[in-house]
Design an enzyme around this catalytic site. Structure first.
Site, short mmCIF file in Angstrom:
data_model
loop_
_atom_site.label_atom_id
_atom_site.label_comp_id
_atom_site.label_asym_id
_atom_site.label_seq_id
_atom_site.Cartn_x
_atom_site.Cartn_y
_atom_site.Cartn_z
N ASP A 12 71.52 97.07 17.75
CA ASP A 12 70.74 95.91 17.35
C ASP A 12 71.52 95.20 16.23
O ASP A 12 72.46 95.76 15.66
CB ASP A 12 69.37 96.38 16.85
CG ASP A 12 68.52 95.25 16.31
OD1 ASP A 12 68.37 94.24 17.02
OD2 ASP A 12 68.04 95.37 15.16
N ASP A 14 70.02 92.21 13.66
CA ASP A 14 69.21 91.94 12.47
C ASP A 14 68.43 93.18 12.06
O ASP A 14 67.67 93.75 12.86
CB ASP A 14 68.22 90.80 12.75
CG ASP A 14 68.92 89.50 13.09
OD1 ASP A 14 69.33 88.80 12.17
OD2 ASP A 14 69.07 89.21 14.29
N ASP A 177 66.72 99.35 14.27
CA ASP A 177 65.81 99.56 13.14
C ASP A 177 64.35 99.39 13.50
O ASP A 177 63.48 99.60 12.65
CB ASP A 177 66.13 98.56 12.02
CG ASP A 177 65.84 97.13 12.45
OD1 ASP A 177 66.46 96.67 13.45
OD2 ASP A 177 65.00 96.47 11.83
#
Length: 231
Positions: A12, A14, A177
């Site tokens: 991922d 961001d 995240d």
């Protein structure tokens, strides 16, 4: 437990590699002001990041993580266009890499792993961000939130990456995240590693049961070892 027999690491962006919230918040607030609405603190906008630009600006217009179903579609469409214009101007002004990201990525690449990005951010913003943060050339594949018909937590981007790299899902690891990353990995029957420091709506990522959960990016090196060549 060491994760072995993997060839491809999918990241991922961001909240995993990059703290992009300052620039996203600036673009959201410029958009809200453009439409005569009150801006929000960056700390508030942080909890809205992770589901793509449309959801982010819809949350901004709603003033809440839960999108107001009464929002006018015309307003949302107009605000999205304005937001994308504002964000394009500041995509890498204040964004920064999380600690140990670049060195860890280079170490993993040196070990023989192939690296890709799967993000819900619109694809056109990814390369400028990577360039601005010194990560150009590290990733072989980039899939944005608008690259395919579906985005995370749907497994389609992960399946697409497997096909592109010519590997099976069990030869890959999804690293992110938020629950979108972990749920996408589970749907694709792929191992996952969660990172606790990003944008996950104040939710404990452990409840989604990633294979590993770390608080520092360089902890990836403790489990991603002993890469083996495909048979």
């Amino acid at each position: 437990m060491i994760i072995v027999n993997k060839q491809v690491l999918l990241f991922d962006l961001d909240g995993t590699l990059v703290d992009s919230a300052p620039d996203l918040a600036a673009a959201v607030n410029q958009t809200l002001i453009h439409f005569d609405r009150e801006p929000f603190p960056e700390t508030t906008v942080r909890n809205w990041v992770g589901n793509g630009a449309l959801t982010l600006i819809s949350r901004g217009l709603s003033g809440d993580k839960n999108v107001d179903p009464r929002l006018s579609q015309t307003l949302v469409d107009d605000a999205l266009a304005v937001f994308l214009d504002f964000y394009e101007q500041c995509v890498c002004d204040k964004s920064k890499l999380y600690p140990n990201v670049k060195d860890t990525l280079l170490a993993l690449k040196a070990q023989g792993y192939r690296l890709g990005i799967i993000t819900n951010k619109p694809e056109k913003f990814v390369a400028p961000m990577l360039d601005g943060l010194g990560l150009a050339g590290i990733f072989e594949l980039i899939l944005g939130g608008d690259s395919l018909a579906e985005r995370k937590p749907h497994p389609l981007p992960l399946f697409t990456a497997c096909k592109w790299f010519e590997v099976s899902a069990d030869q890959c690891v999804m690293i992110g995240d938020s629950k979108n990353d972990i749920l996408a990995a589970k749907a694709a029957k792929m191992d996952s590693i969660g990172l606790t420091y990003g944008y996950n709506y104040d939710e404990d990522l452990a409840i989604h049961q990633p294979n590993h959960l770390f608080s520092d990016f360089n902890e990836l090196l403790s489990v991603l070892k002993d890469i083996q060549e495909p048979a």
